[in-house]
Structure formats: C-alpha cells, structure tokens
Scaffold this active site. Structure first.
Site, PDB file in Angstrom:
ATOM      1  CB  CYS A  71       1.598  -5.231  -1.014  1.00 53.60           C
ATOM      2  SG  CYS A  71       0.023  -3.973  -2.426  1.00 53.60           S
ATOM      3  CB  CYS A  75      -4.658   0.426   0.798  1.00 57.08           C
ATOM      4  SG  CYS A  75      -4.266   0.312  -0.311  1.00 57.08           S
ATOM      5  CB  CYS A  78      -3.353  -2.781   4.030  1.00 56.83           C
ATOM      6  SG  CYS A  78      -2.562  -4.514   4.002  1.00 56.83           S
TER       7      CYS A  78
END
Length: 349
Positions: A71, A75, A78
């Site tokens: 990714c 975040c 996550c």
C-alpha cells in the site's frame, strides 16, 4: 450391611468382578456382530469426522480477496499490513476464483493493501473482467483508498464493476494526515469527490468506508456524506488484530486509535439521520467476513489474530473453508447479504 459382607467376603467380590467382566465382554461381542451385519454404524473415525466437516462446510457466498498487501498509504490502524510483497500470477488467481464460483460464490470483493497499486490497476481490471464475463458473478466490488485510480481505468473496466468503495475516515485533510490516510501532501478528499463523479459517469455504484477512531470519533460527517450520496456508508469501529496492528510482530501500533463501544455508539447516534449508514462494531466485524490472503488462504480471526488455512489452490475450497472461522449468522446479522448487483439497484445515473 452389604458393605460389611463385601469386605468380609473376598470370594464374593471376585465373583462380582468376574460377572461384570463377562457381561462387558458379551456386550462388546454383540456390538461387533451388529456392526458386521450392518445394523449399527461404527463410531466415526478422525478421517470420517473431517469428511463430515467438509460435507457440511459453509458456502462462500461473499468473499474478500486481499490479493496484495502492499500500500502507498500508512494508516495507523491498518489491520492487513504489508508483511509480504507476494501476488499470485494472474492465471493462478483466476483458477482460484473459478474454484470459488464452483463452490457457490456470488460476490467477490477485491482489496489489499491498495489493489490499484499492482501493475497500475491493470491486474485488478483483468480479474474484474474475468469475474463478470467468464464467471458471470452477480456482484464484483473493490475497496480502495482512491489515490491510484485513473479515469482510463473506468473507461476500460467500468462496465464489469458493480461497486467501488473508497476509504475515507475524515472530511478534514489534517485529520486524514494524522491518521495516515494520505500520500505526502496530496489531497485525499479531492480524489474522493473526483471518483464519486466518475462512478456516476461510468455507472458504478459508489460506496464509502470509514474507520472510526480517536482522531475522528467526534466529527460530524452528515453533511458531506449526504452530498456524496453513496449507496452504502460502512462505518467500522477500529479493530485490533494481533500480528497486524498490535503485538510484537505487528507493523502498526493501533492501540492509540482504539475507541470504546460507548464512543462508537455516540458517533452512530450523531449520524442516525444518514439512511445509507451501515455500522459494524468489533463484535460484528471480527468473524463475519470470509477473507482470502495473497496466497488464497482463508484467515481465521476468532483468536484475535489471522490464522491461515491451507490454500484453496492446494486443497480446494471446501477443505480450506472449514478453517476460516466464518460466522455465517453474524454475516447475515450485520447485513452482509444485500442488493449488491448494480443491475438490481435501480440507480439514477
């Protein structure tokens, strides 16, 4: 009185033991004879129990395939992190999807990681096209952060996609930066609104996913969600998964993002007027998804971590799904089965 007789009469005690053993032996012989005649079934062996378990296995109606862990966002909460960079070859991924269809799959959701990152979304597009044209699945969806999506992808593959969900946790750019829902200084919200417009233009149902955590739990998103008008707004309570975003081997430390059940409920109450809201607490979320990882192994989250089954490519769907930990009742309770084909949604494009 009887006790004293037994104590005083060893001979009597011996006779009683002999009678008991003779009776037991007679019963065993009788049972074995009945088994041989077929009038009674022998107790199930371990292999027979496994066979029964496979025969009674869950139908994989709706499956979430996380074909990549990579990714471009970071975040902090996550729960499916970049622990490997592995992606199956296209033909093997298609073979696995065909096995799932043959086992009863009606809906496939592609996720990651960021699914548009691998081969700039072309790998994903080919899977979407295959599922709609070759497998003729009623519903195909994608969950993405939206940062890698380009209009030309819609032009090439949009006809085959039913639902596109974009993850957005806040309508404040600073909050998204704090959470990690960003890449550099690029605007996450600009992408969100642009993709919403493309979904309308190319006839793809638009959906929003939000993870409620300590940084956005007091926000009121009613006005923005109402304006965007998604077909569904999935609202998740931040979830800890050992080995992913909690524990020594985790790539994220999500403890600081965790909110209480009461805080989550207060967020839901604040947005009770939003008709498309679909809430998912930790209880509803943990075991109610059939999750396939990058090796096409089902992930069992019942113990608060992700324990993989064997790959469906090696043992087939029915054997692998027995180790998925899937709670079908909770899947139905959380509204996992809904109108998920855009042909049936009667949307105004």
């Amino acid at each position: 009185m009887e006790l004293s007789i037994v104590v005083a009469s060893p001979k009597l005690l011996l006779q009683l033991c002999i009678r008991f053993l003779a009776s037991l032996y007679s019963n065993i012989c009788d049972w074995r004879a009945r088994v041989c005649r077929g009038t009674i079934s022998p107790p199930p062996t371990h292999s027979k129990l496994e066979e029964n378990k496979v025969q009674n296995s869950t139908t994989p109606t709706s499956v979430n395939y996380h074909f990549t862990r990579k990714c471009n966002y970071k975040c902090g909460f996550c729960f499916h992190t970049a622990k490997t960079s592995f992606v199956l070859p296209l033909d093997e991924a298609k073979r696995g999807l065909k096995l799932l269809k043959d086992a009863g799959m009606e809906k496939i959701n592609f996720s990651g990681g960021e699914p548009f990152l691998h081969e700039k979304g072309d790998f994903l597009g080919k899977l979407v096209e295959f599922c709609k044209l070759d497998l003729q699945l009623p519903s195909i969806s994608i969950v993405s952060n939206g940062s890698m999506i380009r209009e030309k992808w819609f032009q090439k593959y949009g006809d085959y996609l039913d639902i596109l969900a974009i993850s957005c946790d806040s309508f404040n750019e600073d909050t998204n930066q704090l959470i990690g829902r960003a890449q550099g200084k690029k605007s996450h919200l600009d992408n969100l609104y642009k993709i919403c417009s493309w979904c309308q233009q190319y006839k793809v149902a638009f959906k929003i996913n939000s993870v409620i955590n300590t940084f956005n739990v007091d926000e009121d998103m009613t006005e923005s969600i109402t304006w965007l008008n998604p077909v569904r707004w999935k609202v998740f309570q931040c979830l800890l998964i050992d080995g992913e975003n909690a524990g020594e081997e985790a790539l994220r430390e999500a403890e600081r993002f965790v909110i209480s059940e009461q805080q989550f409920q207060e967020f839901l109450d604040r947005h009770s007027s939003v008709s498309c809201l679909v809430p998912e607490s930790n209880e509803k979320m943990r075991n109610s998804y059939l999750i396939l990882d990058e090796y096409m192994r089902f992930l069992d989250c019942r113990e608060g971590r992700k324990d993989p089954s064997k790959s469906i490519l090696d043992v087939g769907v029915k054997k692998a799904i027995c180790f998925s930990g899937f709670d079908e009742k909770m899947f139905l309770k959380r509204g996992g089965k809904y109108v998920w084909s855009k042909a049936d949604m009667k949307l105004e494009w």
